[in-house]
Design an enzyme around this catalytic site. Structure first.
Site, short mmCIF file in Angstrom:
data_model
loop_
_atom_site.label_atom_id
_atom_site.label_comp_id
_atom_site.label_asym_id
_atom_site.label_seq_id
_atom_site.Cartn_x
_atom_site.Cartn_y
_atom_site.Cartn_z
N GLU A 181 -11.45 2.96 8.80
CA GLU A 181 -10.56 2.92 9.96
C GLU A 181 -10.86 4.02 10.97
OE1 GLU A 181 -6.84 3.74 7.56
OE2 GLU A 181 -6.38 5.05 9.25
N LYS A 196 0.84 -1.20 0.00
CA LYS A 196 0.00 0.00 0.00
C LYS A 196 0.88 1.25 0.00
CE LYS A 196 -2.95 1.08 3.48
NZ LYS A 196 -4.18 0.81 4.28
N ASP A 254 -3.75 5.08 -0.42
CA ASP A 254 -4.43 5.54 0.78
C ASP A 254 -4.20 7.05 0.92
OD1 ASP A 254 -4.33 4.42 4.29
OD2 ASP A 254 -5.45 6.03 3.29
N GLU A 258 -4.08 -5.96 6.55
CA GLU A 258 -2.94 -5.04 6.55
C GLU A 258 -1.89 -5.50 7.54
OE1 GLU A 258 -4.00 -1.05 7.88
OE2 GLU A 258 -2.40 -0.19 6.68
N LYS A 309 0.95 5.55 0.25
CA LYS A 309 0.25 6.75 0.65
C LYS A 309 0.23 7.74 -0.51
CE LYS A 309 -0.54 5.58 4.89
NZ LYS A 309 -1.91 5.33 5.38
N GLU A 336 -8.12 4.33 -0.66
CA GLU A 336 -8.55 4.29 0.74
C GLU A 336 -8.71 5.71 1.27
OE1 GLU A 336 -6.38 1.46 3.02
OE2 GLU A 336 -6.54 2.64 4.86
N ASN A 365 -5.84 9.01 3.25
CA ASN A 365 -6.11 9.42 4.65
C ASN A 365 -6.98 10.68 4.75
OD1 ASN A 365 -3.31 7.84 4.87
ND2 ASN A 365 -4.45 7.63 6.79
N HIS A 413 -8.55 -2.39 9.22
CA HIS A 413 -7.40 -1.52 9.53
C HIS A 413 -6.76 -2.08 10.78
CE1 HIS A 413 -5.45 1.95 11.56
NE2 HIS A 413 -4.99 2.12 10.35
O1 LIG Z 1 -4.01 4.76 7.33
C1 LIG Z 1 -3.31 3.89 7.82
N1 LIG Z 1 -3.41 2.62 7.50
O2 LIG Z 1 -4.34 2.26 6.56
C2 LIG Z 1 -2.25 4.17 8.88
O3 LIG Z 1 -2.73 3.53 10.06
C3 LIG Z 1 -2.04 5.62 9.15
O4 LIG Z 1 -1.46 6.18 8.04
C4 LIG Z 1 -1.11 5.70 10.35
O5 LIG Z 1 -1.89 5.48 11.49
C5 LIG Z 1 -0.45 7.07 10.48
O6 LIG Z 1 -1.48 8.02 10.58
MG LIG Z 2 -5.54 3.93 6.04
#
Ligand SMILES: O=C(NO)[C@H](O)[C@H](O)[C@H](O)CO
Ligand SMILES: [Mg+2]
Length: 371
Positions: free
Chosen positions: A255, A172, A203, A327, A174, A229, A205, A305
């Site tokens: 999550e 995965k 992802d 994960e 970011k 995600e 976030n 998550h």
């Molecule tokens: O999104 C996530 N996983 O899917 C990760 O847990 C976050 O990036 C971490 O907690 C850092 O904020």
């Molecule tokens: Mg995440």
């Protein structure tokens, strides 16, 4: 069998390379504020939440566990997990200030500790107590090589190592950085390095607004990305629904959702495709199972998550038929008595009694123990 003592603890475990970032957070440690629930039988159950190691709010969580919920637990039979969950979840004073946030994280840690206790008292790993295995193995995908603060060289190097040396078939990355173009370049570089057979998840976030999420999804589809995600604000059900109807890239989220009824709304709206409940965000295993059953009834895969760093979710994924993928983030493996094990991209089935949440004695003695 009855509960005799609640002993709070706070673990802060260093993250990889001293610090990681996603689009929204930058952290140096992962927090596990929790509780050891002691019984007259000598059994001890451990449960913890998952935070960004912010000590003042970690202290609020453990204070809520001991001072808020503690008086409702002492003297009760810990095996009566469902009755205790109802009592704590619907307690009027805590519900008045709770239903999500600190009290919900505290209740989650307690519920996990109670299930740990129940499994230990039965002498079984949690997955067997929950009815045995729905699948004989659970595939792991690795998040720990895709952080947004990684250089392009480290990003590609880590992902290649995970695939070529550690046997992962899914990683995965970011996204959600300052420029969408840079996100796409990073995904393209990893896709070119790994070839077409490895799955790449992305992802954001919660970073994007709707037009950006639509544009990003349309571009990510070109690299055969498995899902995007948390593309938008965590609670924005209508936004995710509009995104889902505008693009073909599947949406993963959950999550950050505290309540089963939030998942109901997202699922009914068609706003999510990969459902990601987390026992440390929900009110523990008891509420997680409600979400997993709901998702399964809509034929949606559940890919939790890992706010617990997969310690307990590995058990739930073996037992629940909606789960085939989980994960993996390694930040607690040096602090757990029975750390989750991944070999050739598959979780090894844990056989130790309990829910996998017991910290090592050293961890409990050396890191920020709350007396
Ligand atoms: O999104 C996530 N996983 O899917 C990760 O847990 C976050 O990036 C971490 O907690 C850092 O904020
Ligand atoms: Mg995440």
């Amino acid at each position: 069998m009855h509960i005799t003592k609640l002993q709070p603890f706070i673990l802060h475990a260093p993250v990889t390379r001293g610090g990681i970032s996603d689009s929204t957070h930058s952290i140096t440690h992962w927090g596990a504020p929790g509780v050891a629930i002691h019984c007259d039988s000598g059994h001890v159950g451990y449960g913890f939440s998952g935070t960004h190691a912010h000590l003042p709010t970690d202290r609020m969580i453990v204070d809520c566990i001991t001072d808020g919920f503690g008086p409702l637990l002492t003297g009760r039979d810990p095996r009566e997990v469902r009755d205790l969950w109802q009592t704590l979840y619907y307690n009027p004073q805590l519900r008045w200030v709770g239903r999500s946030g600190i009290t919900h994280l505290a209740l989650g840690a307690i519920d996990i500790a109670l299930w740990d206790l129940k499994a230990k008292a039965a002498g079984e790993p949690l997955w067997r107590l929950l009815g045995g295995s729905s699948q004989k193995s659970v595939e792991a995908y690795n998040t720990d090589g895709g952080w947004l603060n990684w250089s392009l060289q480290d990003l590609v190097g880590d992902c290649r190592r995970m695939v070529e040396q550690e046997g992962y078939r899914a990683v995965k990355l970011k996204v959600g950085g300052k420029r969408l173009g840079d996100d796409i370049k990073r995904v393209e570089a990893v896709r070119n390095a790994l070839g077409d057979d490895v799955r790449i998840m992305t992802d954001a976030n919660g970073r994007w607004n709707l037009p950006t999420a639509i544009e990003a999804s349309r571009r990510l589809v070109d690299y055969d990305v498995t899902w995007i995600e948390e593309p938008m604000q965590f609670d924005d059900c209508e936004g995710h629904r509009r995104l889902a109807e505008s693009t073909s890239l599947p949406i993963a989220m959950g999550e950050q959702l505290y309540m089963a009824m939030q998942f109901r709304d997202f699922i009914q709206a068609g706003a999510v495709h990969y459902v990601q409940p987390d026992i440390v965000r929900l009110a523990g295993i008891t509420e997680w199972w409600q979400v997993a059953d709901l998702a399964h009834s809509y034929a949606l895969p559940v890919v939790p998550h890992v706010g617990d760093m997969a310690q307990t979710h590995q058990h739930l994924c073996i037992a629940h038929p909606a789960c085939h993928l989980l994960e993996y983030i390694p930040w607690l493996r040096d602090w757990m008595k029975y750390p989750a094990q991944v070999e050739c991209g598959q979780f090894l089935t844990p056989e130790d009694p309990g829910a996998g949440t017991e910290p090592t004695a050293e961890a409990l003695d050396t890191i920020n123990k709350v007396s």
